[in-house]
Design a protein around this motif. Structure first.
Motif, PDB file in Angstrom:
ATOM      1  N   GLY A 291       2.087   1.825  -3.439  1.00 13.32           N
ATOM      2  CA  GLY A 291       1.000   2.362  -4.274  1.00 13.32           C
ATOM      3  C   GLY A 291       0.899   3.866  -4.110  1.00 13.32           C
ATOM      4  O   GLY A 291       0.736   4.614  -5.074  1.00 13.32           O
TER       5      GLY A 291
ATOM      6  N   MET B 213       6.574  -2.987  -7.999  1.00 15.18           N
ATOM      7  CA  MET B 213       5.281  -3.613  -8.343  1.00 15.18           C
ATOM      8  C   MET B 213       5.476  -4.675  -9.429  1.00 15.18           C
ATOM      9  O   MET B 213       4.807  -5.704  -9.428  1.00 15.18           O
ATOM     10  CB  MET B 213       4.279  -2.565  -8.843  1.00 15.18           C
ATOM     11  CG  MET B 213       3.848  -1.570  -7.792  1.00 15.18           C
ATOM     12  SD  MET B 213       2.854  -2.317  -6.495  1.00 15.18           S
ATOM     13  CE  MET B 213       2.353  -0.839  -5.586  1.00 15.18           C
TER      14      MET B 213
ATOM     15  N   ASP C  15       0.827  -1.214   0.000  1.00 15.84           N
ATOM     16  CA  ASP C  15       0.000   0.000   0.000  1.00 15.84           C
ATOM     17  C   ASP C  15       0.863   1.266   0.000  1.00 15.84           C
ATOM     18  O   ASP C  15       0.528   2.248  -0.667  1.00 15.84           O
ATOM     19  CB  ASP C  15      -0.950  -0.034   1.208  1.00 15.84           C
ATOM     20  CG  ASP C  15      -2.082   0.968   1.034  1.00 15.84           C
ATOM     21  OD1 ASP C  15      -2.815   0.867   0.032  1.00 15.84           O
ATOM     22  OD2 ASP C  15      -2.212   1.862   1.886  1.00 15.84           O
TER      23      ASP C  15
ATOM     24  N   GLN D 293      -0.471   7.444 -11.705  1.00 19.53           N
ATOM     25  CA  GLN D 293       0.667   6.636 -11.290  1.00 19.53           C
ATOM     26  C   GLN D 293       1.334   5.987 -12.494  1.00 19.53           C
ATOM     27  O   GLN D 293       2.469   5.551 -12.444  1.00 19.53           O
ATOM     28  CB  GLN D 293       0.205   5.503 -10.357  1.00 19.53           C
ATOM     29  CG  GLN D 293      -0.694   5.935  -9.219  1.00 19.53           C
ATOM     30  CD  GLN D 293      -2.162   5.922  -9.594  1.00 19.53           C
ATOM     31  OE1 GLN D 293      -2.555   6.246 -10.703  1.00 19.53           O
ATOM     32  NE2 GLN D 293      -2.997   5.552  -8.642  1.00 19.53           N
TER      33      GLN D 293
ATOM     34  N   SER E 288      -4.286  -1.045  -3.856  1.00 18.61           N
ATOM     35  CA  SER E 288      -2.981  -0.663  -3.315  1.00 18.61           C
ATOM     36  C   SER E 288      -1.886  -0.725  -4.371  1.00 18.61           C
ATOM     37  O   SER E 288      -0.716  -0.484  -4.068  1.00 18.61           O
ATOM     38  CB  SER E 288      -2.585  -1.621  -2.174  1.00 18.61           C
ATOM     39  OG  SER E 288      -3.507  -1.553  -1.122  1.00 18.61           O
ATOM     40  N   SER E 289      -2.262  -1.041  -5.601  1.00 20.32           N
ATOM     41  CA  SER E 289      -1.260  -1.425  -6.608  1.00 20.32           C
ATOM     42  C   SER E 289      -0.664  -0.242  -7.354  1.00 20.32           C
ATOM     43  O   SER E 289       0.190  -0.437  -8.220  1.00 20.32           O
ATOM     44  CB  SER E 289      -1.897  -2.356  -7.634  1.00 20.32           C
ATOM     45  OG  SER E 289      -2.790  -1.618  -8.453  1.00 20.32           O
ATOM     46  N   GLY E 290      -1.135   0.970  -7.059  1.00 19.77           N
ATOM     47  CA  GLY E 290      -0.641   2.124  -7.821  1.00 19.77           C
ATOM     48  C   GLY E 290      -0.981   1.960  -9.294  1.00 19.77           C
ATOM     49  O   GLY E 290      -0.230   2.398 -10.161  1.00 19.77           O
TER      50      GLY E 290
END
Ligand code: MFK
Ligand code: FAD
Length: 499
Positions: free
Chosen positions: A53, A85, A50, A263, A121-123
């Motif tokens: 992200g 990621m 998180d 992002q 939360s993965s951006g």
């Protein structure tokens, strides 16, 4: 400044916090291995991922056009978190699980459950993962052979140093919905059997991908091309750089300045000199990718709703108003309950589509399942895409003014939800896709739906004949209506312009 400071909402393990997800898996996939993996991953998401992200959001990608000595390099500089990621996605098998099929027909449900707890939360790394999954699916359905065998193994690996992501470059300035008429990119045959592509792609997300699938029109010897979607072919291209770091055959015009999804880089690209993998039937061939990415989109939509509800529920125990915690205000709880109902509905629809996909891919699908998958894919994408915006917007309000404050991380959820109904087919375009599959299957997708839903008296095709007839006549009436509107009736635009 006073002594009161409000406690923030806390993200806890999103797997352990989600009773519906755990219950669903307990019923359908009661495997200890899957549970312990999801539980450990949920822990990692809450405690580590998180924050990455968030870093992706506050350190968006930027484009460096030139090196210090003036050479064109077109470097897309991403944050370290964005790179983490990628490694994490490989390690956790976020694409691989769908192809390893360790849990047979339930493998897609397992994979999508992981993506569901990862997504908010993965951006936005779920965007390249969706396209990577879609590209692997297309390559697999065409037949894994040279030169795409290497690509396929990289798209589906768990080894971070080998893992590739893919782009999906379809949209051009004239047409994102109507790629059939709008695509101007041409493919010029080379003597070695490959093609050089010349064109301009207007939206290319996660442009730092290692490869892409894209559409172009093949030129004949006279330079002519076939118009419309029949003239489109599907191409595979690797995105590579020379020894000096310059992109080969691609110019990045600029990165887009977007409402959300900041992002992740979304670029405008000039293409050149890319290699053909598949010729002919471009739209039909890329449809396999659309099915996968639309399902990913739906997973992300349901996940966004779940995340805002989880945080809002937690906040309701920490924030007080009018002398008691928010959780003790019936009206506030009614609002949360309505969000919960929408979220549960979305989740169950999404998981049912994942279940059908898993059945189809493991050779277990009945014809009814296949029809149902075709019908429900556009339905789940258009429905959850719209609902995500509504639920996340409502969710922000449940934090009061703090829901509008940038560094709480909450506004980003709403910005990122807004794209879910636009990309991968807008709501109207997907509604038309529903009509397309009804018409092309002569109503069999509706028969499958009615049978599945166990509607009374709909257990045979013949009992559905009136419904199918009604749909067909509605389709022709729709065409008549469009004709009439175009020729005789005052159009909406004209009406709207009147005083
Ligand atoms: C967080 C998760 C994120 C997810 C990733 C996001 C990143 C990527 C963002 C993007 O937005 S990528 C671009 C996405 N673009 C679209 O979704 C395009 C939207 N437009 C459509 O879907 C149009 O309906 C379409 C371009 C498909 C219309 O094209 P055509 O050529 O006018 O359609 P036509 O002639 O009806 O169909 C051509 C063939 O494709 C037919 O096959 P056959 O020739 O064998 O009969 C159709 O049956 C087939 N087809 C079309 N749509 C299909 C399909 N087959 C299966 N499923 C479908 N949905
Ligand atoms: P248009 O087709 O011009 O649509 C405008 C409006 O008209 C919409 O409301 C639509 O619903 C409506 N409309 C269109 N046709 C009909 C019809 N027949 N009947 C009724 N209504 C209709 N594309 C890629 O290829 N690759 C990417 O990586 C990618 N990334 C993206 C990232 C972001 C952040 C965004 C916002 C878009 C991205 N796209 C990408 C493009 C996206 O897929 C298209 O914008 C989308 O498909 C819509 O196409 P369009 O912009 O041409 O809109």
């Amino acid at each position: 400044i006073g002594s009161f400071f409000q406690e923030r909402p806390v993200l806890k393990n999103p797997f352990l916090e989600d009773a519906l997800l755990r219950g669903y898996l307990r019923r359908h996939l009661p495997q200890e291995a899957a549970f312990s993996d999801l539980c450990a991953f949920g822990e990692r998401v809450a405690n580590e991922v998180d924050d990455w992200g968030r870093e992706c959001e506050v350190t968006p990608p930027r484009l460096v056009h030139f090196d210090p000595w003036g050479r064109r390099v077109d470097h897309i500089v991403t944050s370290p978190a964005w790179k983490h990621m990628k490694d994490l996605s490989a390690q956790e098998g976020l694409v691989a699980i769908g192809y390893e099929r360790s849990f047979g027909e339930w493998s897609r449900v397992y994979q999508m459950s992981k993506l569901y707890i990862f997504s908010p939360s993965s951006g936005l790394y779920t965007c390249p993962l969706a396209m990577t999954d879609g590209a692997a699916k297309v390559i697999q359905s065409i037949g894994v052979s040279w030169p795409t065998d290497e690509a396929y193994s990289r798209l589906t690996t768990r080894q971070p140093d080998r893992f590739w992501t893919s782009g999906q470059w379809m949209t051009e300035r004239q047409g994102g919905s109507d790629v059939g008429s709008g695509t101007e990119t041409v493919a010029v045959p080379q003597t070695d059997g490959s093609y050089k592509l010349h064109g301009f792609k207007w939206f290319t997300s996660a442009t730092d991908a290692d490869m892409t699938l894209t559409l172009a029109r093949i030129q004949d010897r006279t330079g002519a091309t076939t118009p419309g979607s029949r003239g489109l072919s599907l191409f595979y291209a690797e995105v590579s750089r020379d020894e000096e770091g310059r992109l080969k055959g691609i110019e990045v015009q600029r990165l887009k300045d977007k409402l959300g999804t900041r992002q992740m880089p979304t670029a405008e690209l000039l293409l050149d000199g890319l290699q053909l993998s598949e010729e002919g039937r471009g739209v039909a061939s890329i449809a396999n990718m659309l099915t996968i990415t639309r399902i990913h989109n739906s997973v992300s939509a349901a996940a966004a709703m779940r995340r805002v509800v989880q945080l809002a529920r937690d906040y309701a125990t920490r924030r007080s108003a009018f002398g008691k915690p928010l959780k003790d205000h019936p009206l506030h709880i009614q609002t949360l309950a309505r969000m919960e109902v929408e979220t549960r509905g979305a989740f169950l629809l999404v998981m049912d589509v994942c279940r059908l996909l898993g059945r189809e891919e493991s050779g277990m699908a009945t014809q009814l399942d296949t029809h149902l998958l075709r019908l429900l894919t556009p339905v789940v994408k258009l429905y959850t895409g719209k609902q995500a915006v509504a639920v996340v917007s409502e969710g922000l309000e449940s934090f009061g003014g703090q829901g509008y404050i940038e560094d709480t991380g909450l506004p980003g959820l709403l910005r990122d939800a807004q794209v879910l109904s636009i990309w991968e087919g807008t709501t109207n375009v997907l509604s038309l896709d529903v009509l397309r599959c009804v018409a092309r299957s002569s109503g069999m997708v509706l028969h499958a739906y009615v049978t599945h839903a166990k509607v009374q008296g709909a257990s045979s095709v013949s009992s559905l004949a009136p419904a199918v007839k009604a749909v067909n006549s509605a389709l022709s009436e729709l065409e008549d209506f469009v004709q009439v509107a175009a020729t005789r009736a005052p159009g909406y635009l004209e009406l709207a312009a009147r005083d």
